[in-house]
Design a protein around this motif. Structure first.
Motif, PDB file in Angstrom:
ATOM      1  N   HIS A 161      12.805  -3.548  -2.991  1.00  0.00           N
ATOM      2  CA  HIS A 161      12.197  -2.639  -3.963  1.00  0.00           C
ATOM      3  C   HIS A 161      11.128  -1.701  -3.412  1.00  0.00           C
ATOM      4  N   CYS A 162      10.776  -1.805  -2.144  1.00  0.00           N
ATOM      5  CA  CYS A 162       9.696  -0.974  -1.602  1.00  0.00           C
ATOM      6  C   CYS A 162      10.056   0.506  -1.736  1.00  0.00           C
ATOM      7  N   GLN A 163       9.128   1.283  -2.305  1.00  0.00           N
ATOM      8  CA  GLN A 163       9.365   2.708  -2.515  1.00  0.00           C
ATOM      9  C   GLN A 163       8.897   3.550  -1.335  1.00  0.00           C
ATOM     10  N   GLY A 164       8.027   3.005  -0.518  1.00  0.00           N
ATOM     11  CA  GLY A 164       7.500   3.750   0.623  1.00  0.00           C
ATOM     12  C   GLY A 164       8.568   3.985   1.671  1.00  0.00           C
ATOM     13  N   ALA A 165       8.395   5.015   2.430  1.00  0.00           N
ATOM     14  CA  ALA A 165       9.376   5.401   3.447  1.00  0.00           C
ATOM     15  C   ALA A 165       9.490   4.386   4.580  1.00  0.00           C
TER      16      ALA A 165
ATOM     17  N   GLY B 216       9.360   1.029   4.391  1.00  0.00           N
ATOM     18  CA  GLY B 216      10.013  -0.226   4.069  1.00  0.00           C
ATOM     19  C   GLY B 216       9.171  -1.428   4.451  1.00  0.00           C
ATOM     20  N   PHE B 217       9.789  -2.606   4.424  1.00  0.00           N
ATOM     21  CA  PHE B 217       9.055  -3.834   4.730  1.00  0.00           C
ATOM     22  C   PHE B 217       8.820  -3.973   6.225  1.00  0.00           C
ATOM     23  N   SER B 218       7.633  -4.471   6.589  1.00  0.00           N
ATOM     24  CA  SER B 218       7.346  -4.907   7.958  1.00  0.00           C
ATOM     25  C   SER B 218       6.215  -5.920   7.908  1.00  0.00           C
ATOM     26  N   GLU B 219       6.120  -6.739   8.925  1.00  0.00           N
ATOM     27  CA  GLU B 219       5.070  -7.765   9.004  1.00  0.00           C
ATOM     28  C   GLU B 219       3.673  -7.148   9.038  1.00  0.00           C
ATOM     29  N   ASP B 220       3.574  -5.896   9.526  1.00  0.00           N
ATOM     30  CA  ASP B 220       2.252  -5.273   9.621  1.00  0.00           C
ATOM     31  C   ASP B 220       1.971  -4.265   8.499  1.00  0.00           C
ATOM     32  N   MET B 221       2.861  -4.175   7.514  1.00  0.00           N
ATOM     33  CA  MET B 221       2.606  -3.278   6.381  1.00  0.00           C
ATOM     34  C   MET B 221       1.355  -3.735   5.642  1.00  0.00           C
ATOM     35  N   LEU B 222       0.593  -2.779   5.134  1.00  0.00           N
ATOM     36  CA  LEU B 222      -0.618  -3.122   4.401  1.00  0.00           C
ATOM     37  C   LEU B 222      -0.277  -3.578   2.991  1.00  0.00           C
ATOM     38  N   VAL B 223      -0.961  -4.634   2.580  1.00  0.00           N
ATOM     39  CA  VAL B 223      -0.758  -5.236   1.258  1.00  0.00           C
ATOM     40  C   VAL B 223      -2.092  -5.207   0.512  1.00  0.00           C
ATOM     41  N   VAL B 224      -2.053  -4.716  -0.711  1.00  0.00           N
ATOM     42  CA  VAL B 224      -3.230  -4.725  -1.577  1.00  0.00           C
ATOM     43  C   VAL B 224      -3.204  -6.045  -2.332  1.00  0.00           C
ATOM     44  N   CYS B 225      -4.111  -6.934  -1.991  1.00  0.00           N
ATOM     45  CA  CYS B 225      -4.209  -8.249  -2.623  1.00  0.00           C
ATOM     46  C   CYS B 225      -5.285  -8.175  -3.702  1.00  0.00           C
ATOM     47  N   GLU B 226      -4.859  -8.288  -4.936  1.00  0.00           N
ATOM     48  CA  GLU B 226      -5.758  -8.165  -6.078  1.00  0.00           C
ATOM     49  C   GLU B 226      -5.894  -9.518  -6.757  1.00  0.00           C
TER      50      GLU B 226
ATOM     51  N   ALA C  95       2.925   6.045  -2.759  1.00  0.00           N
ATOM     52  CA  ALA C  95       4.126   6.750  -3.219  1.00  0.00           C
ATOM     53  C   ALA C  95       4.069   7.022  -4.722  1.00  0.00           C
ATOM     54  N   ASP C  96       3.450   6.095  -5.466  1.00  0.00           N
ATOM     55  CA  ASP C  96       3.320   6.254  -6.913  1.00  0.00           C
ATOM     56  C   ASP C  96       2.138   7.144  -7.303  1.00  0.00           C
ATOM     57  N   GLY C  97       1.307   7.499  -6.312  1.00  0.00           N
ATOM     58  CA  GLY C  97       0.123   8.304  -6.605  1.00  0.00           C
ATOM     59  C   GLY C  97      -0.922   7.534  -7.389  1.00  0.00           C
ATOM     60  N   GLU C  98      -0.897   6.223  -7.272  1.00  0.00           N
ATOM     61  CA  GLU C  98      -1.833   5.364  -8.000  1.00  0.00           C
ATOM     62  C   GLU C  98      -3.071   5.097  -7.151  1.00  0.00           C
ATOM     63  N   PRO C  99      -4.217   4.925  -7.795  1.00  0.00           N
ATOM     64  CA  PRO C  99      -5.400   4.511  -7.044  1.00  0.00           C
ATOM     65  C   PRO C  99      -5.331   3.016  -6.728  1.00  0.00           C
ATOM     66  N   VAL C 100      -6.015   2.604  -5.676  1.00  0.00           N
ATOM     67  CA  VAL C 100      -6.137   1.182  -5.368  1.00  0.00           C
ATOM     68  C   VAL C 100      -6.985   0.561  -6.476  1.00  0.00           C
ATOM     69  N   PRO C 101      -6.597  -0.606  -6.986  1.00  0.00           N
ATOM     70  CA  PRO C 101      -7.401  -1.247  -8.038  1.00  0.00           C
ATOM     71  C   PRO C 101      -8.839  -1.445  -7.573  1.00  0.00           C
ATOM     72  N   GLU C 102      -9.755  -1.453  -8.532  1.00  0.00           N
ATOM     73  CA  GLU C 102     -11.168  -1.656  -8.231  1.00  0.00           C
ATOM     74  C   GLU C 102     -11.700  -2.846  -9.011  1.00  0.00           C
ATOM     75  N   VAL C 103     -12.666  -3.532  -8.421  1.00  0.00           N
ATOM     76  CA  VAL C 103     -13.308  -4.654  -9.093  1.00  0.00           C
ATOM     77  C   VAL C 103     -13.903  -4.159 -10.408  1.00  0.00           C
ATOM     78  N   GLY C 104     -13.664  -4.925 -11.474  1.00  0.00           N
ATOM     79  CA  GLY C 104     -14.160  -4.582 -12.799  1.00  0.00           C
ATOM     80  C   GLY C 104     -13.184  -3.781 -13.633  1.00  0.00           C
TER      81      GLY C 104
ATOM     82  N   MET D 259       0.832  -1.203   0.000  1.00  0.00           N
ATOM     83  CA  MET D 259       0.000   0.000   0.000  1.00  0.00           C
ATOM     84  C   MET D 259       0.868   1.255   0.000  1.00  0.00           C
ATOM     85  N   GLN D 260       1.996   1.218   0.686  1.00  0.00           N
ATOM     86  CA  GLN D 260       2.863   2.394   0.701  1.00  0.00           C
ATOM     87  C   GLN D 260       3.429   2.700  -0.677  1.00  0.00           C
ATOM     88  N   ASP D 261       3.629   1.672  -1.512  1.00  0.00           N
ATOM     89  CA  ASP D 261       4.080   1.899  -2.888  1.00  0.00           C
ATOM     90  C   ASP D 261       2.959   2.493  -3.736  1.00  0.00           C
TER      91      ASP D 261
END
Length: 149
Positions: A125-129, A131-141, A58-67, A53-55
């Motif tokens: 490769h994480c671009q967010g400030a 970095g990696f952590s076990e509790d970082m949010l992940v967008v699962c698509e 950082a990229d200014g991208e929207p979260v993907p949407e169904v459809g 989610m931090q990437d």
């Protein structure tokens, strides 16, 4: 333009696709990742992907949407497939499901392999400030491949 021709061909094969050309992108952070993961899509082994989610922010991208449709590019920037998002879940890294891990098609498709592969990827490769952590949010698509000539 190659993308416009590809999209016209895709819409001819799948008339329910939107008229406007959607975002075109490649999987991963390197040319090797792009081609390796694209091959999994083309082989119908990959029906899911994950982003930090931090990437996304950082990229200014929207979260993907169904459809939502996307054109998937190879490492040379050539359009190779069209996918349509079928589900989106945002969870901490530690709560990504075995089902989602399997859908990504990587390694032996186990949750343990998914965690190892993605922890290594985001540590490098994480671009967010944060970095990696076990509790970082992940967008699962989850997605369906609808066109791959």
């Amino acid at each position: 333009m190659i993308l416009d021709r590809f999209w016209a061909e895709a819409r001819s094969a799948v008339p329910t696709l939107p008229v406007a050309v959607p975002e075109a992108w490649a999987f991963g952070a390197t040319a090797a990742h792009a081609d390796e993961l694209l091959t999994l899509v083309l082989d119908c082994a990959k029906t899911g992907t994950a982003s930090a989610m931090q990437d996304v922010k950082a990229d200014g991208e929207p979260v993907p949407e169904v459809g939502q449709a996307s054109v998937i590019l190879d490492s040379r920037g050539q359009p190779r497939a069209v996918i349509v998002t079928t589900a989106v879940d945002i969870v901490p890294f530690s709560q990504v499901s075995a089902e989602h891990a399997y859908s990504e098609g990587e390694g032996d498709r186990s949750l343990a392999a998914w965690r190892e592969i993605h922890e290594r990827f985001w540590a490098e490769h994480c671009q967010g400030a944060d970095g990696f952590s076990e509790d970082m949010l992940v967008v699962c698509e989850r997605f369906e491949s609808v066109f791959a000539p």
